[in-house]
Design a protein around this motif. Structure first.
Motif, PDB file in Angstrom:
ATOM      1  N   HIS A 183      31.377  47.254  34.088  1.00 26.74           N
ATOM      2  CA  HIS A 183      30.034  46.952  34.575  1.00 26.74           C
ATOM      3  C   HIS A 183      30.092  45.644  35.355  1.00 26.74           C
ATOM      4  O   HIS A 183      30.413  44.590  34.789  1.00 26.74           O
ATOM      5  CB  HIS A 183      29.056  46.829  33.412  1.00 26.74           C
ATOM      6  CG  HIS A 183      27.654  46.490  33.839  1.00 26.74           C
ATOM      7  ND1 HIS A 183      26.749  47.448  34.236  1.00 26.74           N
ATOM      8  CD2 HIS A 183      27.022  45.292  33.941  1.00 26.74           C
ATOM      9  CE1 HIS A 183      25.613  46.861  34.543  1.00 26.74           C
ATOM     10  NE2 HIS A 183      25.746  45.555  34.392  1.00 26.74           N
ATOM     11  N   GLY A 184      29.806  45.731  36.644  1.00 25.49           N
ATOM     12  CA  GLY A 184      29.847  44.528  37.462  1.00 25.49           C
ATOM     13  C   GLY A 184      31.276  44.092  37.763  1.00 25.49           C
ATOM     14  O   GLY A 184      32.237  44.857  37.623  1.00 25.49           O
ATOM     15  N   ILE A 185      31.424  42.829  38.150  1.00 27.43           N
ATOM     16  CA  ILE A 185      32.731  42.332  38.594  1.00 27.43           C
ATOM     17  C   ILE A 185      33.265  41.198  37.722  1.00 27.43           C
ATOM     18  O   ILE A 185      34.290  40.599  38.033  1.00 27.43           O
ATOM     19  CB  ILE A 185      32.651  41.856  40.062  1.00 27.43           C
ATOM     20  CG1 ILE A 185      31.640  40.700  40.189  1.00 27.43           C
ATOM     21  CG2 ILE A 185      32.272  43.006  40.986  1.00 27.43           C
ATOM     22  CD1 ILE A 185      31.606  40.062  41.571  1.00 27.43           C
ATOM     23  N   LYS A 186      32.586  40.894  36.620  1.00 30.07           N
ATOM     24  CA  LYS A 186      32.981  39.742  35.805  1.00 30.07           C
ATOM     25  C   LYS A 186      33.642  40.115  34.480  1.00 30.07           C
ATOM     26  O   LYS A 186      33.739  39.309  33.567  1.00 30.07           O
ATOM     27  CB  LYS A 186      31.761  38.863  35.547  1.00 30.07           C
ATOM     28  CG  LYS A 186      31.185  38.254  36.822  1.00 30.07           C
ATOM     29  CD  LYS A 186      30.033  37.318  36.526  1.00 30.07           C
ATOM     30  CE  LYS A 186      29.488  36.677  37.796  1.00 30.07           C
ATOM     31  NZ  LYS A 186      28.358  35.751  37.514  1.00 30.07           N
ATOM     32  N   GLY A 187      34.078  41.381  34.366  1.00 34.40           N
ATOM     33  CA  GLY A 187      34.842  41.778  33.189  1.00 34.40           C
ATOM     34  C   GLY A 187      34.043  42.466  32.092  1.00 34.40           C
ATOM     35  O   GLY A 187      34.604  42.799  31.045  1.00 34.40           O
ATOM     36  N   GLU A 188      32.745  42.691  32.307  1.00 34.74           N
ATOM     37  CA  GLU A 188      31.945  43.367  31.289  1.00 34.74           C
ATOM     38  C   GLU A 188      32.247  44.865  31.268  1.00 34.74           C
ATOM     39  O   GLU A 188      32.605  45.468  32.288  1.00 34.74           O
ATOM     40  CB  GLU A 188      30.455  43.156  31.531  1.00 34.74           C
ATOM     41  CG  GLU A 188      29.951  41.778  31.177  1.00 34.74           C
ATOM     42  CD  GLU A 188      28.439  41.678  31.298  1.00 34.74           C
ATOM     43  OE1 GLU A 188      27.813  41.132  30.381  1.00 34.74           O
ATOM     44  OE2 GLU A 188      27.899  42.148  32.322  1.00 34.74           O
ATOM     45  N   VAL A 189      32.073  45.459  30.095  1.00 33.02           N
ATOM     46  CA  VAL A 189      32.248  46.906  29.940  1.00 33.02           C
ATOM     47  C   VAL A 189      31.073  47.472  29.154  1.00 33.02           C
ATOM     48  O   VAL A 189      30.476  46.782  28.332  1.00 33.02           O
ATOM     49  CB  VAL A 189      33.564  47.250  29.194  1.00 33.02           C
ATOM     50  CG1 VAL A 189      34.771  46.832  30.009  1.00 33.02           C
ATOM     51  CG2 VAL A 189      33.586  46.611  27.806  1.00 33.02           C
TER      52      VAL A 189
END
Length: 213
Positions: A12-18
């Motif tokens: 999810h997104g580009i900052k490492g969230e899942v």
């Protein structure tokens, strides 16, 4: 005791969230920041939760050491596993851990055996028992009070009061077919009676003609 508490979904997104598919009734405890979780496959972990938040009804997690989308995507489909004391019980009286419910025999209120619980599926709307029948087929039973009326851990069974069609759908189909067959037989019988009546009418007409002669 090790229990699967979540499965990692897409990034999810580009900052490492899942995104995660939650498989525990206590995500605030098992999936809180700071929690260290084993993984399946084991080579992926252990993973330490850095942050967690809810977005559009889904839980999003970020793990320490995972800072971009590529790293997050590499974790997809990984199972998160927590170490749980087997003697530990949930805080609420009517709540259960998955391991307490696994392998329970499922019977109806009138004593009919349904099968054995082989999996607990945690959906956003409700939890489901995945029950394996004796013939190897599976049936899904919502874990709601209206249907699952009793959990007896001592007797190792779950008592259910299912609505029509939930577990006896095949029987209903068979009975519907039987009913249709009976109707067809009835129609055939009616047709046969009609033919007999017609034959009787013809005979009566023939007899009447003979009398005139």
């Amino acid at each position: 005791m090790q229990l699967v508490v979540a499965r990692i979904g897409r990034a999810h997104g580009i900052k490492g969230e899942v995104t995660v598919e939650v498989r525990t009734d206590e995500p605030e405890l098992r999936l809180a920041p700071g929690a260290v979780l084993a993984t399946d496959p084991a080579s992926t972990g252990p993973l330490t939760i850095a942050t967690g938040r809810v977005h559009s009804g889904r839980l999003l997690l970020r793990f320490e050491g995972v800072a971009d989308r590529t790293g997050a995507e590499a974790l997809r489909n990984t199972l998160l596993i927590a170490e749980v004391d087997p003697e530990e019980l949930p805080e609420e009286e009517d709540e259960y851990y998955d391991h307490q419910l696994m392998d329970l025999d499922v019977v109806t209120t009138d004593g009919v055996e349904v099968g054995r619980i082989t999996e607990i599926s945690h959906l956003p709307s409700q939890d489901l028992f995945i029950v394996e029948r004796a013939d190897g087929s599976e049936v899904m039973i919502p874990f709601v009070q209206e249907i699952v009326v009793e959990i007896d851990l001592e007797e190792q069974r779950a008592v259910v009061d299912p609505p029509p069609g939930l577990i006896d759908d095949r029987a209903e189909i068979a009975s519907t077919r039987d009913a249709e067959g009976d109707k067809a037989d009835a129609d055939d019988t009616t047709g046969a009676d009609g033919g007999d009546k017609a034959a009787a009418d013809d005979a009566e007409a023939a007899g009447g003609d003979g009398g005139d002669d």
